[in-house]
Enzyme design. Structure first.
Site, PDB file in Angstrom:
ATOM      1  N   HIS A  75      36.804  27.929  38.411  1.00  0.00           N
ATOM      2  CA  HIS A  75      36.990  26.930  37.359  1.00  0.00           C
ATOM      3  C   HIS A  75      38.187  26.044  37.695  1.00  0.00           C
ATOM      4  O   HIS A  75      39.258  26.543  38.029  1.00  0.00           O
ATOM      5  CB  HIS A  75      37.231  27.613  36.001  1.00  0.00           C
ATOM      6  CG  HIS A  75      35.970  28.142  35.386  1.00  0.00           C
ATOM      7  ND1 HIS A  75      35.897  28.573  34.088  1.00  0.00           N
ATOM      8  CD2 HIS A  75      34.724  28.296  35.893  1.00  0.00           C
ATOM      9  CE1 HIS A  75      34.662  28.962  33.825  1.00  0.00           C
ATOM     10  NE2 HIS A  75      33.931  28.824  34.896  1.00  0.00           N
ATOM     11  N   PRO A 294      46.007  38.633  25.002  1.00  0.00           N
ATOM     12  CA  PRO A 294      45.091  38.138  26.027  1.00  0.00           C
ATOM     13  C   PRO A 294      44.996  36.614  26.153  1.00  0.00           C
ATOM     14  O   PRO A 294      44.370  36.118  27.093  1.00  0.00           O
ATOM     15  CB  PRO A 294      43.734  38.719  25.604  1.00  0.00           C
ATOM     16  CG  PRO A 294      43.873  39.045  24.171  1.00  0.00           C
ATOM     17  CD  PRO A 294      45.311  39.338  23.912  1.00  0.00           C
ATOM     18  N   TYR A 388      49.178  28.911  33.897  1.00  0.00           N
ATOM     19  CA  TYR A 388      47.864  29.538  33.719  1.00  0.00           C
ATOM     20  C   TYR A 388      47.296  29.995  35.064  1.00  0.00           C
ATOM     21  O   TYR A 388      46.687  31.056  35.161  1.00  0.00           O
ATOM     22  CB  TYR A 388      46.896  28.562  33.036  1.00  0.00           C
ATOM     23  CG  TYR A 388      45.637  29.213  32.513  1.00  0.00           C
ATOM     24  CD1 TYR A 388      45.521  29.591  31.173  1.00  0.00           C
ATOM     25  CD2 TYR A 388      44.549  29.462  33.359  1.00  0.00           C
ATOM     26  CE1 TYR A 388      44.367  30.196  30.696  1.00  0.00           C
ATOM     27  CE2 TYR A 388      43.395  30.069  32.886  1.00  0.00           C
ATOM     28  CZ  TYR A 388      43.310  30.429  31.557  1.00  0.00           C
ATOM     29  OH  TYR A 388      42.172  31.026  31.087  1.00  0.00           O
TER      30      TYR A 388
HETATM   31  P1  RFL Z   1      44.275  50.134  32.331  1.00  0.00           P
HETATM   32  O1  RFL Z   1      43.120  49.262  32.657  1.00  0.00           O
HETATM   33  O2  RFL Z   1      44.537  50.470  30.923  1.00  0.00           O
HETATM   34  O3  RFL Z   1      44.081  51.477  33.161  1.00  0.00           O
HETATM   35  C1  RFL Z   1      44.862  52.630  32.913  1.00  0.00           C
HETATM   36  C2  RFL Z   1      44.067  53.840  33.370  1.00  0.00           C
HETATM   37  O4  RFL Z   1      44.829  55.009  33.141  1.00  0.00           O
HETATM   38  C3  RFL Z   1      44.022  55.991  32.511  1.00  0.00           C
HETATM   39  N1  RFL Z   1      44.905  56.895  31.783  1.00  0.00           N
HETATM   40  C4  RFL Z   1      45.258  58.116  32.248  1.00  0.00           C
HETATM   41  N2  RFL Z   1      44.942  58.756  33.379  1.00  0.00           N
HETATM   42  C5  RFL Z   1      45.450  59.996  33.540  1.00  0.00           C
HETATM   43  N3  RFL Z   1      46.261  60.608  32.619  1.00  0.00           N
HETATM   44  C6  RFL Z   1      46.590  59.987  31.472  1.00  0.00           C
HETATM   45  N4  RFL Z   1      47.366  60.593  30.582  1.00  0.00           N
HETATM   46  C7  RFL Z   1      46.095  58.676  31.256  1.00  0.00           C
HETATM   47  N5  RFL Z   1      46.217  57.796  30.249  1.00  0.00           N
HETATM   48  C8  RFL Z   1      45.493  56.714  30.582  1.00  0.00           C
HETATM   49  C9  RFL Z   1      43.090  55.172  31.636  1.00  0.00           C
HETATM   50  O5  RFL Z   1      41.921  55.896  31.273  1.00  0.00           O
HETATM   51  C10 RFL Z   1      42.790  53.994  32.557  1.00  0.00           C
HETATM   52  O6  RFL Z   1      41.706  54.248  33.402  1.00  0.00           O
HETATM   53  O7  RFL Z   1      45.625  49.556  32.919  1.00  0.00           O
HETATM   54  P2  RFL Z   1      45.914  48.707  34.262  1.00  0.00           P
HETATM   55  O8  RFL Z   1      45.210  49.329  35.436  1.00  0.00           O
HETATM   56  O9  RFL Z   1      47.367  48.512  34.284  1.00  0.00           O
HETATM   57  O10 RFL Z   1      45.168  47.317  34.038  1.00  0.00           O
HETATM   58  C11 RFL Z   1      45.592  46.435  33.028  1.00  0.00           C
HETATM   59  C12 RFL Z   1      44.413  45.638  32.495  1.00  0.00           C
HETATM   60  O11 RFL Z   1      43.372  46.521  32.153  1.00  0.00           O
HETATM   61  C13 RFL Z   1      44.786  44.780  31.268  1.00  0.00           C
HETATM   62  O12 RFL Z   1      46.061  44.216  31.424  1.00  0.00           O
HETATM   63  C14 RFL Z   1      43.795  43.619  31.030  1.00  0.00           C
HETATM   64  O13 RFL Z   1      42.524  44.096  30.712  1.00  0.00           O
HETATM   65  C15 RFL Z   1      44.291  42.713  29.923  1.00  0.00           C
HETATM   66  N6  RFL Z   1      43.346  41.627  29.599  1.00  0.00           N
HETATM   67  C16 RFL Z   1      43.253  40.492  30.381  1.00  0.00           C
HETATM   68  N7  RFL Z   1      43.986  40.374  31.509  1.00  0.00           N
HETATM   69  C17 RFL Z   1      43.830  39.290  32.335  1.00  0.00           C
HETATM   70  O14 RFL Z   1      44.520  39.210  33.354  1.00  0.00           O
HETATM   71  N8  RFL Z   1      42.934  38.275  32.059  1.00  0.00           N
HETATM   72  C18 RFL Z   1      42.155  38.317  30.957  1.00  0.00           C
HETATM   73  O15 RFL Z   1      41.320  37.431  30.789  1.00  0.00           O
HETATM   74  C19 RFL Z   1      42.322  39.435  30.047  1.00  0.00           C
HETATM   75  N9  RFL Z   1      41.571  39.527  28.941  1.00  0.00           N
HETATM   76  C20 RFL Z   1      42.508  41.753  28.486  1.00  0.00           C
HETATM   77  C21 RFL Z   1      41.627  40.663  28.186  1.00  0.00           C
HETATM   78  C22 RFL Z   1      42.500  42.906  27.713  1.00  0.00           C
HETATM   79  C23 RFL Z   1      41.658  42.995  26.639  1.00  0.00           C
HETATM   80  N10 RFL Z   1      41.669  44.223  25.936  1.00  0.00           N
HETATM   81  C24 RFL Z   1      40.527  44.903  25.518  1.00  0.00           C
HETATM   82  C25 RFL Z   1      42.894  44.988  25.862  1.00  0.00           C
HETATM   83  C26 RFL Z   1      40.798  40.740  27.100  1.00  0.00           C
HETATM   84  C27 RFL Z   1      40.812  41.880  26.306  1.00  0.00           C
HETATM   85  C28 RFL Z   1      39.908  41.873  25.118  1.00  0.00           C
HETATM   86  C1  PHB Z   2      37.683  36.846  29.014  1.00  0.00           C
HETATM   87  O1  PHB Z   2      37.516  37.996  28.600  1.00  0.00           O
HETATM   88  O2  PHB Z   2      36.799  36.250  29.651  1.00  0.00           O
HETATM   89  C2  PHB Z   2      38.957  36.165  28.739  1.00  0.00           C
HETATM   90  C3  PHB Z   2      39.892  36.768  27.925  1.00  0.00           C
HETATM   91  C4  PHB Z   2      41.104  36.118  27.661  1.00  0.00           C
HETATM   92  C5  PHB Z   2      41.346  34.868  28.208  1.00  0.00           C
HETATM   93  C6  PHB Z   2      40.416  34.271  29.034  1.00  0.00           C
HETATM   94  C7  PHB Z   2      39.211  34.933  29.309  1.00  0.00           C
HETATM   95  O3  PHB Z   2      42.505  34.219  27.938  1.00  0.00           O
END
Ligand code: RFL
Ligand code: PHB
Length: 393
Positions: A75, A294, A388
């Site tokens: 994008h 997010p 961004y």
């Molecule tokens: P994770 O993905 O939470 O993984 C952590 C892992 O550790 C495990 N765990 C354990 N394992 C062993 N012993 C324990 N006691 C444990 N406790 C936990 C868990 O089961 C898991 O497998 O962390 P990590 O790897 O640091 O990754 C971070 C990302 O997942 C997170 O920052 C992003 O998803 C945030 N996020 C977004 N980030 C972006 O860069 N771009 C985006 O567009 C974006 N959109 C989002 C998002 C997060 C969202 N949610 C649901 C929080 C949109 C949403 C809706």
């Molecule tokens: C996505 O889940 O696609 C997503 C989430 C947060 C953003 C952008 C994209 O800011």
């Protein structure tokens, strides 16, 4: 009790843990990953969608770029929308950089497949994971697996176990400070089987609240709505969700196509940073050390950036040079605070504060003025584009 030894014991098989283990393997450094969930659960978790250019470069350098190239959607910018007007902010024209829409789930799928082909040691469904002797040069991890007690002794332990993990919590309270900020709203997110109605992501501020249109592929759309953090998902029928999306995203002459909703969930929004990402033999990466709302799409990208910096430090360490590893915590936090202010800025820019119009119409109008400014000033757009598409490592 079974006992193993490795150089780096990694807690958590999310994107951060899996990527670190892969980057170390690439440099001949062995590691073991311990995850408390099942592999199916890890693979099914739907989260982030946007990769910064630097994240794509890192994944590509580590041999993980094939599917990003064939299936990722490059994008050139985003749309910002307010007061019924939609404006394109073209990062590529402004600063020559792009982002790639490629689901976190796909990144994890690529990592799991690569590790599986390489025969990496990853313990899924580990019970009662605990870390010990962090102040020593031989820290340990204990856990139960398939009913048997296990112990791993390592040179280092890396907490890649997300916000609710055990690693950050194992640093004594007196040695760590937690900085946090919460927001009076949450995101209701859906996945829908319908082709995206837009070529680039739409971030929209509407009188009813924020909405956004993202995507996962040419046939799957991802959409979000600002809701109250106490909202019960049961109150949101599919019809109500589409109605709200139509209202908040609608502009004259544009159609939002509806489809079958295959997933819906509500995510709270918070900002959080730990005062340190290193503690003797322990290092924290990704959500274990910091969380962003997010809106700026930064969580996954920050995790990838931490891992890139920590892997470089560990690789230098095993080559006899400790300078990079010694700087990891400070360097990662310096970058993270820039990420934090941007995520907070995007969040405050685009969400309605509850009760604005009744109690504080001034703030809402000022917010609309800010969006008007950003969408009409090249300087402001460059600032947005630079942040961004990604801060330098
Ligand atoms: P994770 O993905 O939470 O993984 C952590 C892992 O550790 C495990 N765990 C354990 N394992 C062993 N012993 C324990 N006691 C444990 N406790 C936990 C868990 O089961 C898991 O497998 O962390 P990590 O790897 O640091 O990754 C971070 C990302 O997942 C997170 O920052 C992003 O998803 C945030 N996020 C977004 N980030 C972006 O860069 N771009 C985006 O567009 C974006 N959109 C989002 C998002 C997060 C969202 N949610 C649901 C929080 C949109 C949403 C809706
Ligand atoms: C996505 O889940 O696609 C997503 C989430 C947060 C953003 C952008 C994209 O800011």
């Amino acid at each position: 009790m079974s006992h193993e030894t490795t150089r780096v014991a990694i807690i958590g098989a999310g994107p951060a843990g899996l990527l670190l283990s892969w980057a170390l393997r690439d440099s001949g450094i062995d590691s073991i990953v311990v995850e408390n969930r099942s592999q199916d659960y890890v693979l099914a978790r739907i989260r982030a969608g946007v990769l910064e250019q630097g994240s794509v470069e890192t994944l590509t350098r580590l041999g993980l770029g094939a599917r990003i190239r064939s299936e990722g959607m490059v994008h050139n910018g985003i749309y910002l929308q307010a007061a019924g007007e939609r404006h394109n902010v073209n990062f590529h024209d402004l600063i020559g950089r792009t982002v790639t829409v490629y689901g976190q789930q796909e990144v994890v799928k690529d990592l799991v497949a690569a590790h599986s082909d390489a025969g990496s040691t990853i313990y899924y469904e580990a019970a009662d994971v605990a870390v010990h002797d962090l102040e020593s040069a031989r820290p340990r991890v204990t856990f139960g697996h398939a009913g048997e007690p296990h112990e791993i002794t390592a040179d280092f332990i890396v907490g890649a176990d997300g916000f609710h993990g055990v690693c950050r919590a194992s640093i004594p309270d007196r040695d760590i400070t937690l900085y946090a900020h919460s927001y009076p709203f949450a995101w209701l997110g859906i996945l829908a089987d319908v082709a995206p109605s837009t070529d680039e992501l739409i971030y929209s501020l509407h009188d009813d609240g924020f909405a956004m249109h993202s995507m996962r592929s040419h046939t799957v759309s991802r959409l979000y709505l600002q809701v109250d953090p106490a909202e019960d998902i049961a109150n949101w029928s599919d019809d109500r969700i589409w109605d709200a999306l139509q209202t908040r995203l609608g502009v004259p002459g544009w159609t939002l196509h509806e489809g079958t909703i295959t997933e819906k969930s509500i995510t709270p929004m918070r900002s959080f940073v730990a005062s340190r990402l290193d503690y003797h033999s322990l290092f924290l990466v990704g959500d274990a050390g910091h969380i962003v709302p997010p809106t700026g799409a930064k969580g996954l990208n920050s995790a990838i950036s931490d891992v890139t910096m920590l892997a470089a430090g560990l690789i230098d360490h095993y080559a006899g040079d400790d300078a990079t590893l010694g700087r990891y915590g400070e360097a990662a936090l310096a970058r993270q605070w820039k990420v934090q202010q941007f995520s907070q800025w995007m969040t405050e820019l685009l969400h309605r504060h509850p009760g604005d119009l009744q109690s504080n119409e001034f703030d809402y109008r000022s917010q609309l003025g800010r969006i008007d400014y950003v969408t009409h000033s090249l300087h402001a757009q460059r600032m947005l584009a630079e942040q961004y598409t990604g801060f330098p490592l």
